[in-house]
Design a protein around this motif. Structure first.
Motif, PDB file in Angstrom:
ATOM      1  N   ASP A 157     -16.610  37.739  -1.614  1.00 29.13           N
ATOM      2  CA  ASP A 157     -15.474  37.818  -0.697  1.00 29.13           C
ATOM      3  C   ASP A 157     -14.937  36.429  -0.360  1.00 29.13           C
ATOM      4  O   ASP A 157     -14.358  36.210   0.706  1.00 29.13           O
ATOM      5  CB  ASP A 157     -15.859  38.569   0.579  1.00 29.13           C
ATOM      6  CG  ASP A 157     -17.074  37.977   1.265  1.00 29.13           C
ATOM      7  OD1 ASP A 157     -17.557  36.918   0.801  1.00 29.13           O
ATOM      8  OD2 ASP A 157     -17.538  38.550   2.254  1.00 29.13           O
ATOM      9  N   GLY A 179      -9.117  40.273   7.631  1.00 27.99           N
ATOM     10  CA  GLY A 179     -10.502  40.619   7.327  1.00 27.99           C
ATOM     11  C   GLY A 179     -10.646  42.061   6.889  1.00 27.99           C
ATOM     12  O   GLY A 179      -9.846  42.930   7.210  1.00 27.99           O
ATOM     13  N   GLY A 180     -11.686  42.312   6.116  1.00 25.85           N
ATOM     14  CA  GLY A 180     -12.032  43.680   5.743  1.00 25.85           C
ATOM     15  C   GLY A 180     -11.230  44.271   4.615  1.00 25.85           C
ATOM     16  O   GLY A 180     -11.334  45.469   4.357  1.00 25.85           O
ATOM     17  N   HIS A 235     -10.360  50.433  -1.356  1.00 23.40           N
ATOM     18  CA  HIS A 235     -10.693  50.051   0.017  1.00 23.40           C
ATOM     19  C   HIS A 235      -9.505  49.385   0.688  1.00 23.40           C
ATOM     20  O   HIS A 235      -8.959  48.395   0.192  1.00 23.40           O
ATOM     21  CB  HIS A 235     -11.886  49.093   0.036  1.00 23.40           C
ATOM     22  CG  HIS A 235     -12.214  48.585   1.409  1.00 23.40           C
ATOM     23  ND1 HIS A 235     -12.817  49.375   2.368  1.00 23.40           N
ATOM     24  CD2 HIS A 235     -12.002  47.373   1.997  1.00 23.40           C
ATOM     25  CE1 HIS A 235     -12.970  48.672   3.471  1.00 23.40           C
ATOM     26  NE2 HIS A 235     -12.479  47.458   3.282  1.00 23.40           N
ATOM     27  N   PRO A 261      -8.743  49.078   5.079  1.00 21.55           N
ATOM     28  CA  PRO A 261      -9.125  49.599   6.396  1.00 21.55           C
ATOM     29  C   PRO A 261      -7.994  50.307   7.135  1.00 21.55           C
ATOM     30  O   PRO A 261      -8.257  51.024   8.107  1.00 21.55           O
ATOM     31  CB  PRO A 261      -9.572  48.342   7.152  1.00 21.55           C
ATOM     32  CG  PRO A 261      -8.913  47.204   6.441  1.00 21.55           C
ATOM     33  CD  PRO A 261      -8.824  47.612   5.008  1.00 21.55           C
TER      34      PRO A 261
END
Length: 648
Positions: free
Chosen positions: A343, A371-372, A397, A399
């Motif tokens: 990451d 983030g994420g 993915h 969020p």
């Protein structure tokens, strides 16, 4: 009270993402060829925003970072077409290969006026080393004056007199082999080591480590082959501070480290301390102390960092967060490398010994991301018959989004280039671009990939177009069986040799519903008949010797069986590509048009084998996404570039 952000429900593929094409271009550079000289750090940045110009950058711990080669200077060797080894810094002087004319130039640091030190002509240069005893520059030369007459380029190791470099032709030190690399001098410049290899081998097949004596005037004396040979690949011969010659060999199936005169590895390990030598100047280890080697090795598809004592054999792996490490160089207890984490962007890294501390000097991307957003690689192994195959799976993915209940994601299978190469688990925005929009990704290290030992690498001998194709198809089918992919939206993409696997999978199998070929190979015989010297005999082992195996070339070439290709394909092609001629894509596009199959053909006038310009990179990403959205009928979060799709 802060409320949690509302998660939107939207079909896979239609999610809006902050990882857009602009992010890959405007704030991003490609890092390469790191080095450490006199306490200063150097590397090359390839800048898409400057149409792919390669800039040499210096970082000084006291004075910070600056560009050493001002615009429009472009530092890039084209030796072997893929280049590498394109500069050398010694003292206050930079030697570099200029992309436009391929001559070597000399530049005093702090100046902006380079001086040519090789003559005009048809030569390319790489892998420079300074002979301080005789004030000359030693390097590899690839001279290609007879290509138009069907004469192969000539390789040799030469020496350039730095006193008055253009007064006379460079001195030829070594010639006669098909290829040379890695010239290196011992401490007192009395011995020259180098690698050579011969057709039909490539450097990962069989190389010879040679040692030559030099007299006081620098004339080559006796040359002795000291390691390597048939079915043994030698990588990165390097002299230790104590004048011991070390190198990497795969004689025990794994690329392990050796010292000349010892038959057993310095550290015997079922791991790879090397990588295929596609470019000059590659480095996976260095002497960070008198007896201590700092090295990187790949195990299970992930790169690690370790210290190894060459006298005692003691070793330990250094805890750190990176999983992709390359271009490692050492000097006086410090090291520089280029590394990426799962990451974290690829970055220029400083390593300090013995504290074992790590510091980021420069990142490949200056943009901050929410983030994420990143999907993390999950290593998976599956089987095709008795063959184990390794891959990285990235689930969709984002969020901010979820898919409608019961919907399974479209899957894109990535087929890496080479085919002698590998993919890694390091952060790659070209993967995250897709996963953050709702695609699943399977990045396959098919049979023939590196990182899993020589036997795994040699699987593709005589089986290119068979085992690699079976492996990518089986990977997609495995994810369908595991409930991780929509069987009606299985896609495949790849570039160069990976593009061949794409076209072969779409032509000879029915697993995938659409695909994208980025400068992919459609006709194998053209590579055997009309490609650059480095790869001109590559297919002898992968397919069979040309022209004796002409029938096999015909059978495995998708272009000859286009009637079997029944699903949509998008082609991306640089019109200056010397490795895969543009007519291959043109022929396949024409055939698909005539058969009524949806097809799109995106060309780039000023691109070669691989895209460097920011505009090209953006179009390739956004055009491919738009292609899939129109083929499969899912909406786009943002408008595409408006590509043309025939027969849709």
């Amino acid at each position: 009270m802060n409320e949690a952000p509302m998660i939107k429900t939207a079909p896979y593929g239609s999610w809006k993402s902050a990882i857009n094409a602009e992010l890959l271009v405007e704030g991003s550079v490609r890092l390469a060829e790191a080095s450490l000289v006199d306490g200063r750090y150097y590397w090359i940045e390839s800048r898409p925003a400057e149409k792919g110009r390669n800039v040499l950058v210096q970082h000084c711990p006291k004075n910070g970072q600056k560009d050493l080669t001002p615009a429009p200077l472009n530092v890039r060797s084209k030796a072997h077409e893929y280049g590498g080894g394109s500069y050398l810094v010694e003292g206050n002087t930079l030697y570099f290969v200029l992309a436009e004319d391929q001559r070597i130039y000399r530049l005093k640091l702090g100046s902006s006026l380079p001086e040519a030190i090789t003559p005009e002509g048809n030569s390319r240069y790489a892998d420079m080393v300074l002979d301080v005893k005789r004030n000359r520059l030693i390097c590899v030369e690839e001279e290609d004056s007879g290509h138009d007459q069907g004469v192969e380029a000539r390789a040799r190791i030469i020496a350039i007199n730095l006193e008055n470099p253009l007064a006379a032709a460079p001195t030829v030190l070594v010639e006669g082999a098909d290829f040379y690399s890695n010239p290196a001098l011992n401490t007192d410049c009395s011995k020259l080591s180098f690698l050579r290899w011969h057709h039909p081998n490539l450097p990962w097949d069989a190389t010879e480590l040679c040692l030559a004596t030099l007299d006081g005037g620098g004339k080559i004396g006796e040359i002795t082959q000291v390691a390597g040979g048939e079915n043994e690949s030698i990588f990165q011969p390097q002299w230790s501070p104590q004048d011991e010659l070390c190198y990497v060999s795969d004689r025990n199936n794994w690329w392990n480290l050796y010292k000349l005169g010892q038959n057993t590895p310095l550290w015997e390990k079922n791991a790879e301390f090397a990588t295929p030598q596609w470019v000059f100047g590659m480095s996976t280890y260095g002497f960070i102390g008198t007896e201590e080697i700092l090295c990187t090795f790949t195990e299970g598809g992930r790169w690690n960092l370790a210290l190894l004592n060459t006298r005692t054999g003691q070793h330990h792996t250094i805890p750190q967060s990176y999983c992709d490490i390359e271009s490692l160089h050492c000097e006086n207890g410090k090291a520089i490398m280029i590394a990426a984490g799962a990451d974290s962007f690829p970055a220029v890294i400083d390593f300090d010994y013995p504290s074992e501390s790590i510091e980021i000097i420069a990142s490949s991307n200056s943009k901050a991301l929410p983030g994420g957003l990143f999907s993390r690689a999950q290593e998976i192994t599956y089987y095709v018959g008795s063959r184990d195959v390794h891959a990285f799976y990235y689930p969709p993915h984002n969020p901010d989004y979820s898919a409608p209940k019961g919907e399974k994601p479209p899957l894109i299978v990535f087929s890496h280039g080479g085919p002698t190469g590998a993919t890694s688990a390091g952060l790659n925005l070209k993967v995250q671009y897709w996963t953050s929009r709702g695609f699943a990704i399977l990045d396959v290290n098919y049979s023939g990939s590196t990182g899993y030992g020589r036997k795994y690498r040699d699987r593709l001998e005589n089986h290119w177009g068979i085992y690699d194709v079976e492996d990518v198809c089986a990977g997609a089918e495995t994810l369908v069986e595991r409930g991780l992919a929509d069987p009606e939206r299985l896609l495949i993409k790849g570039g160069s040799a990976g593009g061949y696997t794409v076209l072969a999978a779409l032509t000879f199998h029915n697993t995938f519903k659409a695909g994208a070929s980025h400068y992919g190979i459609g006709e194998l015989s053209s590579l055997a008949k009309d490609t650059h010297k480095f790869e001109s005999r590559y297919l002898d082992k992968l397919v069979g010797p040309w022209p004796a195996a002409e029938n096999i070339y015909h059978e495995r070439s998708p272009i000859n069986h286009v009637e079997k290709l029944g699903c949509p394909v998008i082609f991306f092609q640089g019109m200056e590509d010397k490795v895969v001629p543009p007519n291959q894509a043109e022929t396949m596009v024409k055939a698909l048009k005539e058969r009524g199959i949806p097809v799109s053909h995106i060309t780039f006038a000023n691109e070669g084998h691989g895209f460097r310009s920011g505009d090209s990179i953006k179009m390739a990403l956004e055009g491919e996404l738009e292609f899939y959205s129109r083929i499969f009928g899912f909406p786009l979060a943002e408008a595409g570039p408006g590509i043309t799709i025939e027969n849709l």
